[in-house]
Design a protein around this motif. Structure first.
Motif, mmCIF file in Angstrom:
data_model
loop_
_atom_site.group_PDB
_atom_site.id
_atom_site.type_symbol
_atom_site.label_atom_id
_atom_site.label_comp_id
_atom_site.label_asym_id
_atom_site.label_seq_id
_atom_site.Cartn_x
_atom_site.Cartn_y
_atom_site.Cartn_z
ATOM 1 N N LEU A 143 0.826 -1.209 0.000
ATOM 2 C CA LEU A 143 0.000 0.000 0.000
ATOM 3 C C LEU A 143 0.861 1.260 0.000
ATOM 4 N N ALA A 144 2.016 1.223 0.668
ATOM 5 C CA ALA A 144 2.918 2.376 0.654
ATOM 6 C C ALA A 144 3.489 2.598 -0.742
ATOM 7 N N PHE A 145 3.808 1.514 -1.433
ATOM 8 C CA PHE A 145 4.260 1.616 -2.826
ATOM 9 C C PHE A 145 3.176 2.260 -3.676
ATOM 10 N N ASN A 146 1.944 1.835 -3.497
ATOM 11 C CA ASN A 146 0.836 2.422 -4.243
ATOM 12 C C ASN A 146 0.689 3.910 -3.923
ATOM 13 N N LEU A 147 0.815 4.263 -2.654
ATOM 14 C CA LEU A 147 0.755 5.677 -2.266
ATOM 15 C C LEU A 147 1.837 6.490 -2.978
ATOM 16 N N GLU A 148 3.027 5.924 -3.038
ATOM 17 C CA GLU A 148 4.142 6.614 -3.675
ATOM 18 C C GLU A 148 3.810 6.927 -5.133
ATOM 19 N N LEU A 149 3.217 5.965 -5.830
ATOM 20 C CA LEU A 149 2.842 6.182 -7.228
ATOM 21 C C LEU A 149 1.700 7.189 -7.339
ATOM 22 N N ALA A 150 0.713 7.060 -6.471
ATOM 23 C CA ALA A 150 -0.479 7.903 -6.551
ATOM 24 C C ALA A 150 -0.164 9.370 -6.287
ATOM 25 N N ARG A 151 0.869 9.633 -5.498
ATOM 26 C CA ARG A 151 1.167 11.017 -5.118
ATOM 27 C C ARG A 151 2.160 11.700 -6.056
ATOM 28 N N ILE A 152 2.639 10.976 -7.061
ATOM 29 C CA ILE A 152 3.651 11.558 -7.947
ATOM 30 C C ILE A 152 3.123 12.800 -8.655
ATOM 31 N N ARG A 153 1.912 12.719 -9.211
ATOM 32 C CA ARG A 153 1.399 13.851 -10.000
ATOM 33 C C ARG A 153 1.286 15.123 -9.161
ATOM 34 N N GLU A 154 0.887 14.970 -7.907
ATOM 35 C CA GLU A 154 0.748 16.141 -7.044
ATOM 36 C C GLU A 154 2.104 16.667 -6.568
ATOM 37 N N ALA A 155 3.125 15.818 -6.636
ATOM 38 C CA ALA A 155 4.438 16.186 -6.102
ATOM 39 C C ALA A 155 5.338 16.872 -7.127
ATOM 40 N N VAL A 156 4.955 16.835 -8.414
ATOM 41 C CA VAL A 156 5.818 17.400 -9.456
ATOM 42 C C VAL A 156 5.142 18.619 -10.090
ATOM 43 N N SER A 157 5.965 19.492 -10.623
ATOM 44 C CA SER A 157 5.449 20.714 -11.233
ATOM 45 C C SER A 157 5.076 20.513 -12.696
ATOM 46 N N GLN A 158 5.620 19.465 -13.313
ATOM 47 C CA GLN A 158 5.361 19.203 -14.726
ATOM 48 C C GLN A 158 5.126 17.704 -14.936
ATOM 49 N N PRO A 159 4.211 17.357 -15.850
ATOM 50 C CA PRO A 159 3.953 15.936 -16.113
ATOM 51 C C PRO A 159 5.199 15.158 -16.515
ATOM 52 N N LEU A 160 6.116 15.802 -17.233
ATOM 53 C CA LEU A 160 7.336 15.109 -17.658
ATOM 54 C C LEU A 160 8.133 14.629 -16.454
ATOM 55 N N LEU A 161 8.169 15.436 -15.407
ATOM 56 C CA LEU A 161 8.891 15.029 -14.204
ATOM 57 C C LEU A 161 8.212 13.835 -13.552
ATOM 58 N N GLY A 162 6.901 13.782 -13.663
ATOM 59 C CA GLY A 162 6.171 12.625 -13.145
ATOM 60 C C GLY A 162 6.489 11.375 -13.931
ATOM 61 N N GLN A 163 6.602 11.499 -15.239
ATOM 62 C CA GLN A 163 6.953 10.348 -16.069
ATOM 63 C C GLN A 163 8.356 9.853 -15.741
ATOM 64 N N ILE A 164 9.249 10.782 -15.437
ATOM 65 C CA ILE A 164 10.610 10.392 -15.047
ATOM 66 C C ILE A 164 10.570 9.619 -13.727
ATOM 67 N N ARG A 165 9.728 10.070 -12.812
ATOM 68 C CA ARG A 165 9.614 9.376 -11.528
ATOM 69 C C ARG A 165 9.019 7.984 -11.708
ATOM 70 N N LEU A 166 8.041 7.850 -12.570
ATOM 71 C CA LEU A 166 7.486 6.525 -12.851
ATOM 72 C C LEU A 166 8.553 5.617 -13.464
ATOM 73 N N LYS A 167 9.372 6.183 -14.344
ATOM 74 C CA LYS A 167 10.454 5.411 -14.952
ATOM 75 C C LYS A 167 11.448 4.958 -13.884
ATOM 76 N N TRP A 168 11.718 5.838 -12.915
ATOM 77 C CA TRP A 168 12.618 5.467 -11.824
ATOM 78 C C TRP A 168 12.077 4.268 -11.069
ATOM 79 N N TRP A 169 10.790 4.267 -10.776
ATOM 80 C CA TRP A 169 10.206 3.147 -10.050
ATOM 81 C C TRP A 169 10.201 1.873 -10.892
ATOM 82 N N SER A 170 9.999 2.018 -12.192
ATOM 83 C CA SER A 170 10.046 0.842 -13.055
ATOM 84 C C SER A 170 11.424 0.203 -13.008
ATOM 85 N N GLU A 171 12.454 1.026 -13.041
ATOM 86 C CA GLU A 171 13.815 0.504 -12.963
ATOM 87 C C GLU A 171 14.131 0.002 -11.552
ATOM 88 N N ALA A 172 13.568 0.658 -10.544
ATOM 89 C CA ALA A 172 13.789 0.209 -9.168
ATOM 90 C C ALA A 172 13.236 -1.194 -8.954
#
Length: 296
Positions: free
Chosen positions: A49-78
């Protein structure tokens, strides 16, 4: 199986504690539901559930969608490291690696959770209800399926019920969250339903709820989404006799979704008029009562 060093064990314990705290603070409804799981499964549920929270909060945590996509990519590689037993130095990743190992979780649902969150990185509404349900399947039903794996439940009826509860939970949450998303000039209500109801989303974004046309069209769209959620809950409950009892902690969010759908109905399907019910004793009692009866 390789032996863990004391430092690795300490890191995992710290990570699990962090996950439990995050879920308790930010996903309190589902935290309550985990309390009805057996102790050995709770830490795994909290990590998931914490992992899910981390993903769900990405959009609110970044100023631009591209930065959110980079964060999703980081988690995919993680996840590569998580499934190789060599997670990055991140509290949630460490706890997740331990959970994956302990419960032999598959990789595909985690990839689905990440991929589905790409919709969060666009400000466009889902094209239609089917697209919104696809999003709910990816971001929520996949999560509920993983929870069953942690609980050791493989029964097909339980898996089907979990998918339905997962979709219903997501649809209900998105309906409730319309005010939150509108303040960020985002909307998850389906574009075709908005168009058919005559909902001007830009007036919604501007908070013009005093305009009866906006309020009425919003209620019409939210009603459609709520009815879809209700039908999923009904389908899940129709299978309850075939669902083994150990699956219950994964399905108990259905109880809270039902409460929220009732609140929406009482508010005339206007999410801006919802009375607060968060962390109230009534929610806990409703879950405890259903858990005692083996219902969800």
């Amino acid at each position: 199986m390789s032996e863990e060093t004391p430092d690795q064990e300490r890191y995992q314990v710290t990570g699990h504690d962090y996950c439990a705290d995050q879920v308790r603070r930010h996903d309190h409804d589902r935290f309550i539901c985990t309390l009805f799981a057996k102790p050995h499964a709770r830490a795994g549920l909290h990590a998931l559930l914490a992992f899910n929270l981390e993903l769900a909060r990405i959009r609110e945590a970044v100023s631009q969608p591209l930065l959110g996509q980079i964060r999703l990519k980081w988690w995919s590689e993680a996840l590569d490291g998580v499934f190789a037993g060599k997670p990055p130095q991140h509290a949630i990743a460490g706890a997740l690696a331990d959970t994956v190992r302990r419960f032999d979780l598959p990789r595909d649902p985690f990839d689905t959770l990440i991929e589905a969150r790409n919709l969060d990185m666009t400000d466009a509404a889902p094209a239609d209800l089917a697209t919104l349900i696809d999003y709910a399947e990816g971001t929520s039903a996949a999560l509920f399926d993983l929870k069953l794996s942690i609980l050791g439940v493989a029964a097909p009826a339980a898996r089907a019920a979990a998918r339905d509860v997962g979709v219903a939970w997501a649809l209900t949450g998105l309906a409730r969250a319309v005010p939150f998303h509108a303040r960020a000039r985002r909307i998850y209500l389906p574009a075709d339903l908005n168009r058919d109801a005559g909902l001007d989303v830009f007036r919604l974004f501007d908070g013009r709820l005093s305009d009866p046309r906006v309020a009425e069209s919003l209620a019409q769209v939210v009603t459609h989404v709520a009815e879809s959620a209700r039908s999923r809950l009904a389908a899940a409950r129709a299978r309850h006799r075939q669902v083994p009892k150990p699956a219950l902690p994964a399905l108990l969010p259905a109880t809270m979704a039902t409460r929220d759908l009732r609140r929406l109905r009482r508010a005339g399907y206007n999410p801006f008029k919802l009375a607060s019910d968060q962390r109230g004793a009534g929610r806990l009692l409703a879950v405890a009562w259903n858990a005692a009866r083996g219902r969800y």
